[in-house]
Write a protein that holds these residues in place. Sequence first.
Motif, short mmCIF file in Angstrom:
data_model
loop_
_atom_site.label_atom_id
_atom_site.label_comp_id
_atom_site.label_asym_id
_atom_site.label_seq_id
_atom_site.Cartn_x
_atom_site.Cartn_y
_atom_site.Cartn_z
N ASN A 199 0.83 -1.22 0.00
CA ASN A 199 0.00 0.00 0.00
C ASN A 199 0.86 1.26 0.00
OD1 ASN A 199 -2.20 -1.80 0.40
ND2 ASN A 199 -3.28 -0.20 1.54
N TYR A 201 1.37 5.46 0.05
CA TYR A 201 0.77 6.69 0.56
C TYR A 201 1.77 7.81 0.34
CZ TYR A 201 3.88 6.42 4.60
OH TYR A 201 5.00 6.38 5.41
N TRP A 236 2.57 -0.42 4.75
CA TRP A 236 2.53 0.92 4.17
C TRP A 236 3.89 1.35 3.64
CZ3 TRP A 236 -1.99 3.21 3.18
CH2 TRP A 236 -3.12 2.71 3.85
N PHE A 326 7.06 4.80 8.89
CA PHE A 326 5.66 5.18 8.74
C PHE A 326 5.40 6.52 9.41
CE2 PHE A 326 1.15 5.13 10.00
CZ PHE A 326 0.59 5.03 8.73
#
Length: 361
Positions: A199, A201, A236, A326
């Motif tokens: 994923n 971002y 992430w 993150f």
Amino acid sequence: MNILVTGGAGFIGSALVRHIINNTQDSVINVDKLTYAGNLESLASIASSDRYVFEQVDICDRAELARVFKQHQPDAVMHLAAESHVDRSITGPSDFIQTNIVGTYTLLEATRDYWNTLSVDAKQAFRFHHISTDEVYGDLPHPDEQEGLAVNQELPLFTEITSYAPSSPYSASKASSDHLVRSWLRTYGLPTIITNGSNNYGPYQFPEKLIPLIIMNALEGKLLPIYGKGDQIRDWLYVEDHARALYKVVTQGKVGETYNIGGHNEKRNIEVVQAICSILDTLVPTDTLYAEQITYVTDRPGHDRRYAIDASKMSNELNWQPQETFETGLRKTIEWYLINPAWCQHVQDGSYQHERLCIDA
């Protein structure tokens, strides 16, 4: 190199194009249809470069692809053009079949026609890099199902040889495109490489995805919708780290290989939302805490519970590691959205109003 990037006006594609133009001497031909998620404003900082060209072309248009190849003579293709939102694939799968499967087939054939015109040396140096997703693998055991085990402790990870078990029309269409790419190497000798990323971002992400959706809803005082219990786990990956990895693969990766790209950041969705709220409480304080806006909505059909990438092959063979944790990546992302509200407004076509698209699916 002269690199043809499909989907270069999208979220990951634009990050890749910016990385190539800003950090290398290579040139980019950006081929993008400019669907709802494509936005040339994401490329404003490099649009005037003499090493950048934009072609508004649908990858399903064989004749236009042939023209682009003949005109620009690329040394490599990096294929990112795709329909990519699971919610949309559940409510309208046909676009995913057309773009992700038929489009990839059409691009492979246009590439093969062009590749066959090259000299022996140029054919050997050429690369077709297909950018895919970890969602093709299905899901993994969840720590809540394994008493006494915590995340990252003795739980399996996706590796490059994990069997495919896609759960949604989106992931099934991407799995199909992966198989097509491998078969064009095996059958025709086209020099292909595949990457499967976790994923992403970061800045410039269309606000239907979880992190920008939560940021924008929070700032607008709207509810923060979370599917089910919010216990779904994702790995992430900050988009600029992904862009660096993709460039490593196309320039240093081995033909026929698959490389998994992950951020080493497994988080439950509720943890992600709570972290966003906590940062916003500091950066844009209000009379109440942003976490009070959290609400739980009906889970979407076939929702995978856990994804987790083993990216050791990228580290061991290509010397790549994510630079952002993150926490650092999320803060950078939130700060970007805070100072770029105009971009957020311009990418929306009026039909998407920050809802979770599958609540009624």
